[in-house]
Design a protein around this motif. Structure first.
Motif, PDB file in Angstrom:
ATOM      1  N   ASP A 253       0.990  -1.334  -0.029  1.00 46.39           N
ATOM      2  CA  ASP A 253      -0.002  -0.109   0.066  1.00 46.39           C
ATOM      3  C   ASP A 253       0.944   1.247  -0.058  1.00 46.39           C
ATOM      4  OD1 ASP A 253      -2.363  -1.309  -0.009  1.00 46.39           O
ATOM      5  OD2 ASP A 253      -2.369  -1.458   1.905  1.00 46.39           O
ATOM      6  N   LEU A 254       1.972   1.264   0.832  1.00 44.84           N
ATOM      7  CA  LEU A 254       2.828   2.318   0.733  1.00 44.84           C
ATOM      8  C   LEU A 254       3.640   2.783  -0.755  1.00 44.84           C
ATOM      9  CD1 LEU A 254       4.981   2.302   3.941  1.00 44.84           C
ATOM     10  CD2 LEU A 254       3.378   4.062   3.459  1.00 44.84           C
ATOM     11  N   ARG A 255       3.798   1.763  -1.360  1.00 46.73           N
ATOM     12  CA  ARG A 255       4.175   1.883  -2.824  1.00 46.73           C
ATOM     13  C   ARG A 255       3.143   2.575  -3.539  1.00 46.73           C
ATOM     14  NH1 ARG A 255       6.819  -3.294  -1.802  1.00 46.73           N
ATOM     15  NH2 ARG A 255       5.026  -4.322  -3.040  1.00 46.73           N
ATOM     16  N   GLU A 256       1.939   2.161  -3.492  1.00 42.35           N
ATOM     17  CA  GLU A 256       0.806   2.831  -4.189  1.00 42.35           C
ATOM     18  C   GLU A 256       0.704   4.090  -3.661  1.00 42.35           C
ATOM     19  OE1 GLU A 256      -1.931   3.461  -7.124  1.00 42.35           O
ATOM     20  OE2 GLU A 256      -0.707   1.490  -6.769  1.00 42.35           O
ATOM     21  N   LEU A 257       0.740   4.361  -2.580  1.00 42.50           N
ATOM     22  CA  LEU A 257       0.530   5.907  -1.857  1.00 42.50           C
ATOM     23  C   LEU A 257       1.791   6.788  -2.659  1.00 42.50           C
ATOM     24  CD1 LEU A 257      -1.525   4.640  -0.322  1.00 42.50           C
ATOM     25  CD2 LEU A 257      -0.558   5.758   1.813  1.00 42.50           C
ATOM     26  N   GLU A 258       3.069   6.109  -2.620  1.00 41.71           N
ATOM     27  CA  GLU A 258       3.981   6.810  -3.575  1.00 41.71           C
ATOM     28  C   GLU A 258       4.191   7.261  -4.565  1.00 41.71           C
ATOM     29  OE1 GLU A 258       6.717   5.602   0.581  1.00 41.71           O
ATOM     30  OE2 GLU A 258       7.103   4.805  -1.225  1.00 41.71           O
ATOM     31  N   SER A 312      -8.946  -9.790  -0.901  1.00 40.15           N
ATOM     32  CA  SER A 312      -7.283  -9.616  -1.329  1.00 40.15           C
ATOM     33  C   SER A 312      -7.245  -8.579  -2.430  1.00 40.15           C
ATOM     34  CB  SER A 312      -6.852 -10.890  -1.945  1.00 40.15           C
ATOM     35  OG  SER A 312      -7.640 -11.372  -2.907  1.00 40.15           O
ATOM     36  N   SER A 313      -8.435  -8.218  -2.884  1.00 42.33           N
ATOM     37  CA  SER A 313      -8.116  -7.084  -4.251  1.00 42.33           C
ATOM     38  C   SER A 313      -8.172  -5.805  -3.537  1.00 42.33           C
ATOM     39  CB  SER A 313      -9.267  -7.097  -5.265  1.00 42.33           C
ATOM     40  OG  SER A 313     -10.452  -6.664  -4.515  1.00 42.33           O
ATOM     41  N   LYS A 314      -8.670  -5.588  -2.224  1.00 47.46           N
ATOM     42  CA  LYS A 314      -8.443  -4.503  -1.319  1.00 47.46           C
ATOM     43  C   LYS A 314      -9.374  -3.381  -1.959  1.00 47.46           C
ATOM     44  CE  LYS A 314      -3.702  -5.127   0.406  1.00 47.46           C
ATOM     45  NZ  LYS A 314      -2.519  -4.493   0.459  1.00 47.46           N
ATOM     46  N   MET A 315     -10.521  -3.551  -2.578  1.00 44.69           N
ATOM     47  CA  MET A 315     -11.415  -2.889  -3.255  1.00 44.69           C
ATOM     48  C   MET A 315     -12.801  -2.970  -2.830  1.00 44.69           C
ATOM     49  SD  MET A 315      -9.336  -0.804  -5.274  1.00 44.69           S
ATOM     50  CE  MET A 315     -10.679   0.164  -6.380  1.00 44.69           C
ATOM     51  N   VAL A 316     -13.363  -1.814  -2.684  1.00 47.34           N
ATOM     52  CA  VAL A 316     -14.816  -2.011  -2.482  1.00 47.34           C
ATOM     53  C   VAL A 316     -15.568  -0.896  -3.226  1.00 47.34           C
ATOM     54  CG1 VAL A 316     -16.516  -1.633  -0.527  1.00 47.34           C
ATOM     55  CG2 VAL A 316     -14.578  -2.685   0.084  1.00 47.34           C
ATOM     56  N   ILE A 321      -9.088   0.153  -0.351  1.00 45.00           N
ATOM     57  CA  ILE A 321      -8.742   0.287   1.140  1.00 45.00           C
ATOM     58  C   ILE A 321      -7.474   0.082   1.484  1.00 45.00           C
ATOM     59  CG2 ILE A 321      -9.713  -1.191   3.202  1.00 45.00           C
ATOM     60  CD1 ILE A 321     -11.918   0.347   1.554  1.00 45.00           C
ATOM     61  N   VAL A 322      -7.105   0.869   2.494  1.00 41.51           N
ATOM     62  CA  VAL A 322      -5.643   0.871   2.956  1.00 41.51           C
ATOM     63  C   VAL A 322      -5.880   0.884   4.689  1.00 41.51           C
ATOM     64  CG1 VAL A 322      -3.395   2.145   3.386  1.00 41.51           C
ATOM     65  CG2 VAL A 322      -4.967   2.628   1.272  1.00 41.51           C
TER      66      VAL A 322
END
Length: 578
Positions: A253-258, A312-316, A321-322
């Motif tokens: 998630d951090l890599r996505e935020l960056e 596991s997709s972390k999507m809603v 979702i982080v």
């Protein structure tokens, strides 16, 4: 000198033998080698060289010089080691300067973390839509002559604030008016942050371990705006926010935020306090280029896995979702202030952000919101005014009456601000409509921001007040704003609250919703037939009116009522509708 004088050896290692009379004798089979002239001369040269070294080392100046060289090598080795550790921790171009700072009996290592936001992200970046930018001065703005109509007549069945019409540009035109370069930050050019390995509290109201316990002296100095500044801004234990700093985030998630993002939308739910609201009326281009991030704690994550299909997709829906672990505060509302006010630290490569509280539903495209409240106003920070209160003192009393925070802490904060010069709101402070800058109290559930050094500093200092005093950010907003505006030529677009209610729908918190038991026998109706959507005046950001079953009023009334919500797109002559 002969080989016999060097000892009695046999074989490669030598051996001693005792004769008949007890006398040591040598075997006749070994060969005695004479030392070569080369080896003797080499050993003499080494002895002579060592003798010269010790001779020169005995001299004072030469000895000091050699000690200085060794000290320099030791320093460079230590610096490289620290730099490698910081680089592995931050995985970004942070600048680190370490200082040993003694507080009381403890030793605190203070590091200065460079803000990688000082350099704007490249334009265009990978997530920016390929739209040609249009100069705002080249064409007359279609909404130039739009005026907000007078409020509708009073309705005893519906009291309280209502949304008002807002003139938005169509999405493609809004994107075309995105500035081609970042806005200039007045005075402040470089903003750095303190990292403290072992934060130590030295004052009663000094903040938190997560915030680094900034002293009152440091607080006051942070309002002295200069070209280059270093301030506390949360995440005190690391230069990479979210990595072993408290408020920890998984590396993926951090890599996505960056990553580089032109625009993001962010929200948060902590303590399972709200129900996630899915955005509506979002354009296809925004769905592809604008990520939506929802920060949640582990308690909320567990609930969402059971109720919202989080996998596991972390999507809603549109929300990524982080999950945040090791949250720094016990109060969920205070944890929510971390992403709300420190988005620029979590997203170091973002140009624009829209923050909405977890109870809100976004119903207008992000590009249209940015064009209306930032680009059209030539602003870098926008927030709505409070719908009723202008005065911090009134807001404090309302917070105490509503049990929002303990009264003693609210009283302490207000008295502190009074000693700094805060006075009650009065007619002398009119007009209140000049950009909203005279208004003390915002409706802080929406923040629209361009990430520049001065706006980043403002939210850092605002967070520090929330960390030092109560979590009620409406009480500290005007103090931080006025102190910053007193030093630099910068302002905030404080737009009307009815305009905010046009692009977000406010729902109830979960605890209130659980108390709202629906009347017996009420069932949901099938979707109504499509109506003509070419009309300009549309219900709630362009959506067609939907008839609803009669519902009980009072506490059981449904949240997010959609009546009387109008959106105008284009000019006053109603050139288009959403």
């Amino acid at each position: 000198m002969t080989g016999g004088s060097l000892g009695l050896r046999t074989g490669s290692y030598g051996s001693l033998h005792q004769g008949q009379n007890g006398v040591l004798q040598t075997q006749n089979s070994f060969i005695v080698r004479k030392p070569s002239r080369m080896s003797l001369s080499g050993s003499r040269e080494k002895e002579r060289f060592l003798h010269l070294i010790w001779r020169y080392l005995g001299r004072r100046k030469v000895g000091m010089l050699i000690l200085a060289v060794f000290a320099l090598l030791a320093f460079l080795t230590g610096f490289i080691t620290v730099h490698k550790e910081e680089a592995s921790e931050s995985s970004g171009p942070y600048i680190a300067q370490t200082i040993q700072n003694k507080k009381n009996s403890g030793v605190n290592t203070v590091t200065v973390c460079g803000d990688i936001n000082n350099e704007p992200p490249p334009i265009p970046h990978p997530f920016a839509p390929a739209v040609v930018t249009v100069s705002s001065s080249s064409l007359e703005h279609p909404c130039r002559h739009f005026q907000v109509p007078p409020p509708p007549p009073g309705d005893r069945r519906r009291i309280g604030p209502r949304p008002c019409p807002v003139c938005y540009l169509p999405v493609d035109q809004a994107i075309a008016r995105m500035p081609s370069s970042p806005s200039t930050s007045p005075v402040l050019r470089h903003l750095n942050y303190f990292r403290e390995e072992n934060p130590i509290k030295t004052e009663r109201h000094g903040g938190s371990d997560f915030g680094g316990f900034p002293s009152l002296k440091q607080r006051n100095e942070s309002f002295n705006i200069k070209e280059s500044m270093t301030v506390h801004c949360g995440f005190a234990k690391g230069c990479r926010p979210g990595y072993q700093t408290g408020f920890d985030i998984d590396d993926a998630d951090l890599r996505e935020l960056e990553q580089f993002h032109g625009v993001i939308v962010a929200s948060a739910i902590f303590g399972n306090y709200d129900i996630i609201q899915q955005p509506k009326s979002i354009s296809e281009i925004a769905k592809k280029s604008v990520p939506f991030f929802m920060f949640v704690d582990e308690e909320t994550e567990a609930f969402m896995k059971n109720s919202s299909g989080l996998d596991s997709s972390k999507m809603v829906g549109l929300w990524r979702i982080v999950v945040v672990r090791n949250i720094p505060y016990t109060d969920p509302r205070r944890n929510g202030k971390v992403p709300k006010l420190l988005l620029h630290r979590l997203f170091p490569h973002v140009r624009y952000s829209i923050w909405i509280d977890g109870k809100l539903q976004l119903v207008v495209d992000p590009y249209q919101i940015l064009e209306r409240f930032l680009w059209r106003q030539n602003a870098t920070f926008a927030i709505s005014r409070h719908y009723r209160r202008f005065d911090v003192f009134e807001e404090a009393e309302a917070n105490k009456a509503g049990g929002k925070y303990d009264n003693a802490s609210i009283n302490y904060q207000v008295e502190f601000y009074k000693k700094e010069g805060l006075t009650p709101y009065s007619v002398a402070k009119l007009p209140i409509t000049s950009g909203g800058c005279k208004i003390h109290v915002p409706e802080g559930c929406v923040i629209i921001k361009e990430h520049t050094p001065i706006t980043n500093l403002f939210t850092c200092l605002w967070f520090n007040e929330v960390d030092r005093f109560t979590s009620r950010d409406q009480l500290s907003f005007s103090t931080v704003r006025d102190k910053v505006m007193a030093k630099v030529d910068w302002g905030i677009n404080m737009f009307m609250d009815c305009e905010r209610r046009n692009f977000v729908i406010q729902a109830y918190h979960r605890d209130l919703l659980e108390q709202m038991v629906p009347p017996a026998g009420v069932t949901s109706l099938p979707p109504p037939a499509k109506e003509n959507t070419a009309l300009v005046k549309s219900d709630m950001a362009g959506r067609t009116p939907v008839k609803k079953n009669p519902i009980r009023r009072g506490k059981e009334r449904k949240s997010g009522s959609r009546r009387h919500r109008k959106v105008v797109i284009g000019s006053r002559d109603n050139i288009s509708a959403r």
